[in-house]
Motif scaffolding. Structure first.
Motif, PDB file in Angstrom:
ATOM      1  N   LEU A 141      48.448  49.752  38.603  1.00 61.85           N
ATOM      2  CA  LEU A 141      48.725  48.550  39.386  1.00 61.85           C
ATOM      3  C   LEU A 141      47.788  47.409  39.006  1.00 61.85           C
ATOM      4  O   LEU A 141      48.200  46.243  38.954  1.00 61.85           O
ATOM      5  CB  LEU A 141      48.602  48.863  40.880  1.00 61.85           C
ATOM      6  N   LEU A 142      46.518  47.737  38.722  1.00 60.18           N
ATOM      7  CA  LEU A 142      45.571  46.709  38.282  1.00 60.18           C
ATOM      8  C   LEU A 142      45.989  46.118  36.939  1.00 60.18           C
ATOM      9  O   LEU A 142      45.884  44.908  36.716  1.00 60.18           O
ATOM     10  CB  LEU A 142      44.161  47.289  38.196  1.00 60.18           C
TER      11      LEU A 142
ATOM     12  N   ALA B  81      48.877  43.866  37.540  1.00 60.69           N
ATOM     13  CA  ALA B  81      48.398  42.624  38.152  1.00 60.69           C
ATOM     14  C   ALA B  81      47.743  41.728  37.109  1.00 60.69           C
ATOM     15  O   ALA B  81      47.927  40.500  37.115  1.00 60.69           O
ATOM     16  CB  ALA B  81      47.419  42.940  39.282  1.00 60.69           C
ATOM     17  N   GLY B  82      46.971  42.344  36.196  1.00 59.11           N
ATOM     18  CA  GLY B  82      46.339  41.572  35.139  1.00 59.11           C
ATOM     19  C   GLY B  82      47.372  40.939  34.216  1.00 59.11           C
ATOM     20  O   GLY B  82      47.250  39.769  33.835  1.00 59.11           O
TER      21      GLY B  82
ATOM     22  N   GLY C   4      50.420  40.237  35.066  1.00 59.06           N
ATOM     23  CA  GLY C   4      51.097  39.199  35.838  1.00 59.06           C
ATOM     24  C   GLY C   4      50.290  37.922  35.902  1.00 59.06           C
ATOM     25  O   GLY C   4      50.841  36.817  35.793  1.00 59.06           O
ATOM     26  N   GLY C   5      48.958  38.056  36.061  1.00 52.94           N
ATOM     27  CA  GLY C   5      48.120  36.870  36.156  1.00 52.94           C
ATOM     28  C   GLY C   5      47.884  36.187  34.817  1.00 52.94           C
ATOM     29  O   GLY C   5      47.736  34.962  34.755  1.00 52.94           O
TER      30      GLY C   5
ATOM     31  N   TRP D 182      57.284  44.678  37.004  1.00 48.52           N
ATOM     32  CA  TRP D 182      56.563  45.365  38.076  1.00 48.52           C
ATOM     33  C   TRP D 182      57.258  46.664  38.459  1.00 48.52           C
ATOM     34  O   TRP D 182      56.605  47.703  38.641  1.00 48.52           O
ATOM     35  CB  TRP D 182      56.458  44.458  39.305  1.00 48.52           C
TER      36      TRP D 182
ATOM     37  N   THR E 291      55.534  50.336  37.888  1.00 54.20           N
ATOM     38  CA  THR E 291      55.275  51.142  39.087  1.00 54.20           C
ATOM     39  C   THR E 291      56.059  52.446  39.043  1.00 54.20           C
ATOM     40  O   THR E 291      55.532  53.518  39.372  1.00 54.20           O
ATOM     41  CB  THR E 291      55.651  50.346  40.351  1.00 54.20           C
TER      42      THR E 291
END
Length: 264
Positions: free
Chosen positions: A24-25, A28-29, A31-32, A41, A45
């Motif tokens: 998930l991290l 998120a990285g 995505g950012g 996502w 997941t």
């Protein structure tokens, strides 16, 4: 009271949870840093969830209480593969995967040379670990072949699909499940697939060169699978001949007794 089998599943939960958190991290990285849509996502997941369930099941069957050092390396590599899968699906239809995709795939490929070495140095080589490593490799090659196929044609997908087709055929043909002898050629061909697919999909080569090296990799993989299937077929045929030779005298004796029986 917790039995040993139950304990093996309970003990590995923190490691699986840590792997899920790492996945998930990473998502998120991604995505950012470059942007990741709902498809990415969902893919990342889902990959982490399926990986956790399958790994927990394998731990339960082998009655293992924890992941070994090599398994942790393979698990870290699997997290990277989850990121690769998320980018492939999120960018589906995009010919150029981008530097982040190439970096994730390259590190995942590089770590493939690490987990086996760690297992041997720590004396933790196991059939479960080897299977874990093989499945992570196969899925990475599948995702890379999808990405390269988007740019150079769906014939490239055969590289990633070949192992799964072989596994499906083994369900119908039990003789394909026999253990194969160790082979440096097989390992070399398998390792080259990932390298070639990353290079071909990076955009660093002209299209003609990328197609040529990918076609060469596919030909080498087809040769490797063909050689193994031929060996398994010869082994099965030899075993059948030996069984027939062993049973032939007994059948002849039975036939002789039947002939000598008086009529009633």
């Amino acid at each position: 009271m917790i039995t040993r089998a139950q304990y093996s599943t309970v003990a590995v939960v923190p490691e699986l949870a840590a792997g899920m958190a790492a996945q998930l991290l990473l998502l998120a990285g991604l995505g950012g840093f470059i942007g990741l849509g709902p498809a990415g996502w969902l893919t990342g997941t889902a990959f982490a969830l399926v990986l956790g369930v399958l790994l927990a099941s394998a731990m339960h069957r082998s009655r293992s209480c924890a992941l070994g050092p090599a398994d942790l390396v393979t698990f870290a590599r699997a997290v990277l593969v989850g990121g690769v899968a998320a980018l492939v699906i999120d960018r589906f239809g995009t010919a150029q995967p981008g530097p982040v995709f190439v970096a994730l795939a390259s590190v995942a490929l590089a770590l493939d040379a690490v987990d086996g070495r760690v297992a041997r140095r720590t004396g933790t080589v196991s059939a479960r670990g080897a299977r874990f490593d093989m499945e992570v490799d196969a899925f990475l090659i599948l995702m890379l072949s999808v990405q390269v196929a988007l740019a150079h044609g769906w014939w490239v997908f055969a590289i990633g699909a070949m192992r799964y087709v072989f596994a499906a055929a083994a369900w119908a043909l039990p003789w394909l499940r026999a253990a194969l002898p160790a082979s440096v050629a097989r390992k070399t061909v398998a390792a080259l697939q990932g390298i070639v697919l990353v290079v071909a999909g990076s955009g660093l080569l002209p299209d003609a060169a990328a197609v040529a090296v990918t076609a060469g990799a596919l030909a080498a993989l087809a040769w490797s699978f063909g050689r193994d299937i031929g060996w398994l077929w010869r082994r099965q045929s030899q075993s059948r001949r030996l069984n027939n030779a062993y049973n032939a005298p007994a059948m002849s004796r039975i036939a002789t007794v039947d002939v000598m029986k008086p009529d009633h």
